[in-house]
Design a protein around this motif. Structure first.
Motif, PDB file in Angstrom:
ATOM      1  N   THR A  40     -56.655  15.100  -7.208  1.00 26.74           N
ATOM      2  CA  THR A  40     -55.446  14.304  -6.382  1.00 26.74           C
ATOM      3  C   THR A  40     -55.545  15.219  -5.117  1.00 26.74           C
ATOM      4  N   GLY A  41     -56.996  16.471  -5.194  1.00 26.48           N
ATOM      5  CA  GLY A  41     -56.872  17.703  -3.923  1.00 26.48           C
ATOM      6  C   GLY A  41     -55.115  18.585  -4.169  1.00 26.48           C
ATOM      7  N   ALA A  42     -55.360  18.831  -5.562  1.00 32.08           N
ATOM      8  CA  ALA A  42     -54.355  19.474  -5.680  1.00 32.08           C
ATOM      9  C   ALA A  42     -55.679  20.529  -6.565  1.00 32.08           C
ATOM     10  N   GLN A  43     -54.937  22.495  -5.946  1.00 28.94           N
ATOM     11  CA  GLN A  43     -55.829  23.616  -5.971  1.00 28.94           C
ATOM     12  C   GLN A  43     -55.176  24.769  -7.129  1.00 28.94           C
ATOM     13  N   PRO A  44     -55.741  25.264  -8.005  1.00 25.74           N
ATOM     14  CA  PRO A  44     -55.297  25.428  -8.888  1.00 25.74           C
ATOM     15  C   PRO A  44     -55.142  27.525  -7.547  1.00 25.74           C
ATOM     16  N   PHE A  45     -54.256  28.014  -8.585  1.00 23.72           N
ATOM     17  CA  PHE A  45     -53.504  29.475  -7.933  1.00 23.72           C
ATOM     18  C   PHE A  45     -53.696  29.954  -9.565  1.00 23.72           C
ATOM     19  N   ASP A  46     -53.633  31.446  -9.808  1.00 16.19           N
ATOM     20  CA  ASP A  46     -53.379  32.336 -11.138  1.00 16.19           C
ATOM     21  C   ASP A  46     -51.801  32.569 -11.028  1.00 16.19           C
ATOM     22  N   MET A  47     -50.996  32.017 -11.418  1.00 15.84           N
ATOM     23  CA  MET A  47     -49.711  32.234 -11.739  1.00 15.84           C
ATOM     24  C   MET A  47     -49.118  33.707 -11.636  1.00 15.84           C
ATOM     25  N   ALA A  48     -50.061  35.263 -12.644  1.00 18.01           N
ATOM     26  CA  ALA A  48     -50.217  36.567 -12.248  1.00 18.01           C
ATOM     27  C   ALA A  48     -50.402  37.458 -11.254  1.00 18.01           C
ATOM     28  N   THR A  49     -51.446  36.852  -9.939  1.00 17.56           N
ATOM     29  CA  THR A  49     -51.840  37.367  -9.311  1.00 17.56           C
ATOM     30  C   THR A  49     -51.746  35.964  -8.158  1.00 17.56           C
ATOM     31  N   GLY A  50     -50.871  35.155  -7.960  1.00 17.64           N
ATOM     32  CA  GLY A  50     -50.840  34.155  -6.380  1.00 17.64           C
ATOM     33  C   GLY A  50     -52.232  33.365  -6.128  1.00 17.64           C
ATOM     34  N   GLU A  51     -52.813  34.156  -6.385  1.00 20.74           N
ATOM     35  CA  GLU A  51     -54.470  34.276  -5.697  1.00 20.74           C
ATOM     36  C   GLU A  51     -54.965  32.736  -6.205  1.00 20.74           C
ATOM     37  N   ARG A  52     -56.077  31.900  -5.077  1.00 21.31           N
ATOM     38  CA  ARG A  52     -56.810  30.557  -5.452  1.00 21.31           C
ATOM     39  C   ARG A  52     -58.033  31.147  -6.025  1.00 21.31           C
ATOM     40  N   ILE A  53     -57.787  30.422  -7.106  1.00 17.70           N
ATOM     41  CA  ILE A  53     -58.854  30.581  -8.058  1.00 17.70           C
ATOM     42  C   ILE A  53     -60.589  29.607  -8.385  1.00 17.70           C
ATOM     43  N   GLU A  54     -61.132  29.971  -8.933  1.00 15.29           N
ATOM     44  CA  GLU A  54     -62.729  29.328  -7.897  1.00 15.29           C
ATOM     45  C   GLU A  54     -62.813  28.585 -10.066  1.00 15.29           C
ATOM     46  N   LYS A  55     -62.579  29.475 -10.903  1.00 14.15           N
ATOM     47  CA  LYS A  55     -62.953  29.522 -12.085  1.00 14.15           C
ATOM     48  C   LYS A  55     -62.256  29.981 -12.911  1.00 14.15           C
ATOM     49  N   VAL A  56     -61.652  29.275 -14.195  1.00 10.65           N
ATOM     50  CA  VAL A  56     -60.180  29.893 -14.779  1.00 10.65           C
ATOM     51  C   VAL A  56     -60.892  30.742 -15.866  1.00 10.65           C
ATOM     52  N   THR A  57     -60.562  31.877 -16.596  1.00  8.74           N
ATOM     53  CA  THR A  57     -61.357  33.136 -17.381  1.00  8.74           C
ATOM     54  C   THR A  57     -60.475  33.137 -18.791  1.00  8.74           C
ATOM     55  N   ARG A  58     -60.540  33.392 -19.371  1.00 11.46           N
ATOM     56  CA  ARG A  58     -59.474  34.020 -20.582  1.00 11.46           C
ATOM     57  C   ARG A  58     -58.208  34.660 -20.737  1.00 11.46           C
ATOM     58  N   GLU A  59     -59.121  35.466 -19.972  1.00 12.15           N
ATOM     59  CA  GLU A  59     -58.271  36.739 -18.932  1.00 12.15           C
ATOM     60  C   GLU A  59     -56.756  35.775 -18.173  1.00 12.15           C
ATOM     61  N   GLN A  60     -56.472  34.225 -18.096  1.00 10.65           N
ATOM     62  CA  GLN A  60     -55.886  33.873 -17.066  1.00 10.65           C
ATOM     63  C   GLN A  60     -54.785  32.975 -18.000  1.00 10.65           C
ATOM     64  N   GLN A  61     -53.241  33.740 -18.280  1.00  9.50           N
ATOM     65  CA  GLN A  61     -52.591  32.806 -18.828  1.00  9.50           C
ATOM     66  C   GLN A  61     -51.570  31.161 -17.818  1.00  9.50           C
ATOM     67  N   GLU A  62     -52.073  31.606 -16.879  1.00  8.47           N
ATOM     68  CA  GLU A  62     -51.522  30.465 -16.780  1.00  8.47           C
ATOM     69  C   GLU A  62     -51.847  30.080 -14.585  1.00  8.47           C
ATOM     70  N   VAL A  63     -52.599  28.689 -14.431  1.00 11.53           N
ATOM     71  CA  VAL A  63     -52.639  28.110 -13.763  1.00 11.53           C
ATOM     72  C   VAL A  63     -51.855  27.490 -13.555  1.00 11.53           C
ATOM     73  N   LEU A  64     -51.473  27.433 -11.511  1.00 13.77           N
ATOM     74  CA  LEU A  64     -50.793  26.451 -11.473  1.00 13.77           C
ATOM     75  C   LEU A  64     -51.963  25.697  -9.838  1.00 13.77           C
ATOM     76  N   MET A  65     -51.683  23.941 -10.647  1.00 19.25           N
ATOM     77  CA  MET A  65     -52.332  23.042  -9.788  1.00 19.25           C
ATOM     78  C   MET A  65     -51.949  22.876  -8.454  1.00 19.25           C
ATOM     79  N   VAL A  66     -51.636  22.993  -7.235  1.00 19.84           N
ATOM     80  CA  VAL A  66     -50.537  22.923  -6.191  1.00 19.84           C
ATOM     81  C   VAL A  66     -51.821  22.255  -5.663  1.00 19.84           C
ATOM     82  N   HIS A  67     -50.257  20.703  -5.137  1.00 25.60           N
ATOM     83  CA  HIS A  67     -50.955  19.732  -4.132  1.00 25.60           C
ATOM     84  C   HIS A  67     -50.388  20.477  -2.924  1.00 25.60           C
TER      85      HIS A  67
END
Length: 72
Positions: A40-67
């Motif tokens: 889709t071209g959507a990119q993952p962002f950590d909802m807590a920090t607002g930063e784009r992420i490369e890999k999700v870790t166990r500490e990240q509770q919400e990830v937003l895929m932004v199209h």
């Protein structure tokens, strides 16, 4: 504890994946994200920090895929 991978697009918000980060196979979680990003071209962002992420870790509770937005 539950974690979510959400999508945000002009069509509306949806939950792509719900998982328990304490027992989830994080390789599989990241594979789902990578496949969705490739499709889709959507990119993952950590909802807590607002930063784009490369890999999700166990500490990240919400990830937003932004199209990407056309013309934006």
């Amino acid at each position: 504890m539950k974690a979510k991978i959400l999508t945000f697009s002009p069509a509306g918000d949806t939950t792509l994946l719900d998982y328990d980060p304490e027992i989830a196979d994080m390789e599989k979680v990241n594979r789902v994200i990578a496949e969705y990003e490739a499709k889709t071209g959507a990119q993952p962002f950590d909802m807590a920090t607002g930063e784009r992420i490369e890999k999700v870790t166990r500490e990240q509770q919400e990830v937003l895929m932004v199209h990407p937005i056309a013309g934006g």
